[in-house]
Design a protein around this motif. Structure first.
Motif, PDB file in Angstrom:
ATOM      1  N   LEU A 324       0.845  -1.189   0.000  1.00  0.00           N
ATOM      2  CA  LEU A 324       0.000   0.000   0.000  1.00  0.00           C
ATOM      3  C   LEU A 324       0.887   1.249   0.000  1.00  0.00           C
ATOM      4  CD1 LEU A 324      -2.654  -1.014   2.685  1.00  0.00           C
ATOM      5  CD2 LEU A 324      -3.048  -0.780   0.211  1.00  0.00           C
ATOM      6  N   PRO A 325       0.546   2.265  -0.803  1.00  0.00           N
ATOM      7  CA  PRO A 325       1.405   3.461  -0.872  1.00  0.00           C
ATOM      8  C   PRO A 325       1.695   4.077   0.493  1.00  0.00           C
ATOM      9  CG  PRO A 325      -0.228   3.513  -2.607  1.00  0.00           C
ATOM     10  CD  PRO A 325      -0.583   2.339  -1.739  1.00  0.00           C
ATOM     11  N   GLU A 326       0.663   4.175   1.353  1.00  0.00           N
ATOM     12  CA  GLU A 326       0.880   4.808   2.657  1.00  0.00           C
ATOM     13  C   GLU A 326       1.753   3.961   3.575  1.00  0.00           C
ATOM     14  OE1 GLU A 326      -3.402   3.042   2.896  1.00  0.00           O
ATOM     15  OE2 GLU A 326      -1.942   3.699   1.373  1.00  0.00           O
ATOM     16  N   LEU A 327       1.704   2.629   3.411  1.00  0.00           N
ATOM     17  CA  LEU A 327       2.521   1.757   4.248  1.00  0.00           C
ATOM     18  C   LEU A 327       3.893   1.497   3.632  1.00  0.00           C
ATOM     19  CD1 LEU A 327       2.466   0.254   6.910  1.00  0.00           C
ATOM     20  CD2 LEU A 327       1.495  -1.723   5.741  1.00  0.00           C
ATOM     21  N   LYS A 328       3.954   1.595   2.305  1.00  0.00           N
ATOM     22  CA  LYS A 328       5.218   1.333   1.613  1.00  0.00           C
ATOM     23  C   LYS A 328       6.308   2.298   2.057  1.00  0.00           C
ATOM     24  CE  LYS A 328       6.565  -0.278  -2.966  1.00  0.00           C
ATOM     25  NZ  LYS A 328       6.107  -0.462  -4.378  1.00  0.00           N
ATOM     26  N   THR A 329       5.939   3.544   2.290  1.00  0.00           N
ATOM     27  CA  THR A 329       6.909   4.538   2.759  1.00  0.00           C
ATOM     28  C   THR A 329       7.428   4.174   4.143  1.00  0.00           C
ATOM     29  OG1 THR A 329       5.811   6.273   1.492  1.00  0.00           O
ATOM     30  CG2 THR A 329       7.264   6.985   3.272  1.00  0.00           C
ATOM     31  N   VAL A 330       6.513   3.738   5.023  1.00  0.00           N
ATOM     32  CA  VAL A 330       6.910   3.320   6.363  1.00  0.00           C
ATOM     33  C   VAL A 330       7.826   2.106   6.292  1.00  0.00           C
ATOM     34  CG1 VAL A 330       6.078   2.508   8.611  1.00  0.00           C
ATOM     35  CG2 VAL A 330       4.795   4.252   7.354  1.00  0.00           C
ATOM     36  N   ILE A 331       7.469   1.130   5.458  1.00  0.00           N
ATOM     37  CA  ILE A 331       8.260  -0.092   5.326  1.00  0.00           C
ATOM     38  C   ILE A 331       9.664   0.226   4.802  1.00  0.00           C
ATOM     39  CG2 ILE A 331       8.457  -2.270   4.078  1.00  0.00           C
ATOM     40  CD1 ILE A 331       6.342  -2.413   6.175  1.00  0.00           C
ATOM     41  N   ALA A 332       9.741   1.108   3.824  1.00  0.00           N
ATOM     42  CA  ALA A 332      11.039   1.449   3.236  1.00  0.00           C
ATOM     43  C   ALA A 332      11.988   2.037   4.277  1.00  0.00           C
ATOM     44  CB  ALA A 332      10.846   2.422   2.080  1.00  0.00           C
ATOM     45  N   ALA A 333      11.437   2.759   5.247  1.00  0.00           N
ATOM     46  CA  ALA A 333      12.272   3.377   6.283  1.00  0.00           C
ATOM     47  C   ALA A 333      12.869   2.354   7.244  1.00  0.00           C
ATOM     48  CB  ALA A 333      11.455   4.392   7.068  1.00  0.00           C
TER      49      ALA A 333
END
Length: 418
Positions: A324-333
């Motif tokens: 999910l776009p909103e979670l993908k950013t969190v995961i990438a971090a």
């Protein structure tokens, strides 16, 4: 507080570790018969106060505790044991109260210089407050107790964090890189601020952990130069590091350890301040709520081989939420070795037969760190499954810590991975 549930030890884990840790058990068998002071309600210790101290690592409160190595409480560690609450900071920079345990062996330190301190990052414990290692250690139900006893038997003081939200208020931010790293480093600071003359500020420190703990140890050794530069850090052992979460999530989905993926969905949502419930159907929301009150073995039993497509609105597997776009950013971090690298020697260990965290996770992390100029020894084992990899890593982990605390030169095999 989340409701209590059954917590047990894996006989397989204990049997494997006992193969390498019998000396630790022998030395832990007889301890003074004193019992720690207790409050009217032992859980009152975990209540977060209205305000926290000024600095990360500052102590909020302490109380005597006890560490039993086995669930029958026949083996009590020969160490003074203190339960601690200390200030840390989460991934968003918000101060949080974290609990943990600090232990100092009764036996005199016979090595050169001050007694070393190992800040130990526990592996996956669960999501329920009752799963906190500081609670499990006091009842003999901490499945990593034998390894911790082995550290004590070698004369090291040990600090064990409970991580953010495990025992204390809020959700446990499972696999949140910065939060876990801060909890480990601030537990070290808190131990040095206890006033115990056996834990000297500026004394030698090492980090250690496997699985979730391997990720926390690896994240902490990366951040230490900026976050806790005052620590006299000698090195870090990190086993089976989940360095790149999407690949781990896909591997877990539908397998024996599907519960760990459920933990990660909750943990990443909490770390990013995200509400993922619109992507879950009624069964999914109920399953996640139930898992949030479970410990590791309970989740393995309740969620092993679960068809997670039955939990989502889209009918796709639960691991699809990681895209999910909103979670993908969190995961990438959360990626470890992403522009950061240790400045002290590190022992990485991973089994080629790991069924939870793919072996390539460790190999690629070794390549990233070696490419950045770090001193890394990547210990490749053939321990059967994730549990076997844990046991297979132990001998090298103890050798590595002994070498680092005796100031012997670090061994690197980066020529294979750089």
């Amino acid at each position: 507080m989340k409701h209590p549930s059954v917590r047990g030890c894996s006989a397989i884990v204990l049997a494997a570790v006992l193969t390498f840790g019998s000396g630790a058990v022998a030395q832990a068998a007889s301890a003074p018969a004193t019992t720690p002071a207790t409050t009217a309600n032992p859980l009152d210790f975990y209540i977060t106060p209205a305000s926290l101290p000024a600095n990360n690592g500052d102590l909020v409160r302490t109380e005597p505790s006890v560490f039993y190595v086995d669930p029958l409480k026949t083996i009590r560690a020969q160490a003074s044991v203190q339960r601690i609450m200390y200030r840390s900071v989460n991934s968003s920079g918000v101060p949080v109260a974290v609990t943990g345990t600090v232990m100092v062996p009764y036996a005199a330190w016979t090595g050169s210089g001050p007694r070393p301190l190992v800040s130990y990052a526990p592996g996956t414990q669960g999501q329920g407050d009752q799963c906190a290692p500081s609670r499990a250690m006091a009842t003999g139900e901490e499945y990593e107790g034998i390894f911790i006893a082995g550290l004590l038997a070698r004369g090291y003081s040990v600090a064990v964090t409970d991580y953010e939200g495990l025992g204390t208020a809020g959700s446990h931010t499972y696999m949140a890189r910065e939060s876990q790293a801060h909890a480990v480093l601030d537990a070290t600071r808190a131990a040095q601020r206890l006033g115990n003359p056996q834990i000297v500020p500026g004394g030698p420190v090492a980090l250690a952990g496997y699985s979730q703990g391997g990720g926390a140890s690896a994240a902490a050794v990366e951040l230490a130069p900026q976050y806790a530069p005052e620590l006299n850090l000698k090195g870090a052992y990190a086993g089976a590091v989940p360095a790149d979460l999407p690949a781990v999530g896909r591997n877990l989905d539908g397998g024996l350890y599907t519960g760990f993926l459920l933990y990660a969905v909750t943990g990443m949502g909490a770390a990013g301040g995200l509400d993922l419930s619109p992507h879950l159907n009624a069964a999914g929301r109920a399953k996640l709520a139930a898992t949030d009150n479970e410990c590791t073995l309970q989740s393995i039993a309740s969620s092993g081989f679960l068809n997670t497509a039955q939990l989502t609105v889209s009918g796709q597997k639960l691991s699809s939420l990681l895209e999910l776009p909103e979670l993908k950013t969190v995961i990438a971090a959360q990626k470890i070795g992403n522009g950061r690298a240790p400045q002290v020697p590190v022992l990485l260990s991973h089994s080629v037969l790991d069924d939870v965290i793919p072996y390539d996770q460790g190999r690629q992390l070794a390549k990233r760190w070696c490419g950045a100029g770090s001193s890394v020894y990547f210990d490749v084992t053939a321990g059967a499954t994730h549990i076997g990899g844990y046991a297979a890593a132990i001998p090298q982990a103890f050798i590595f810590l002994e070498r680092r605390f005796s100031n012997r030169s670090a061994v690197s095999n980066c020529w294979l991975y750089g």
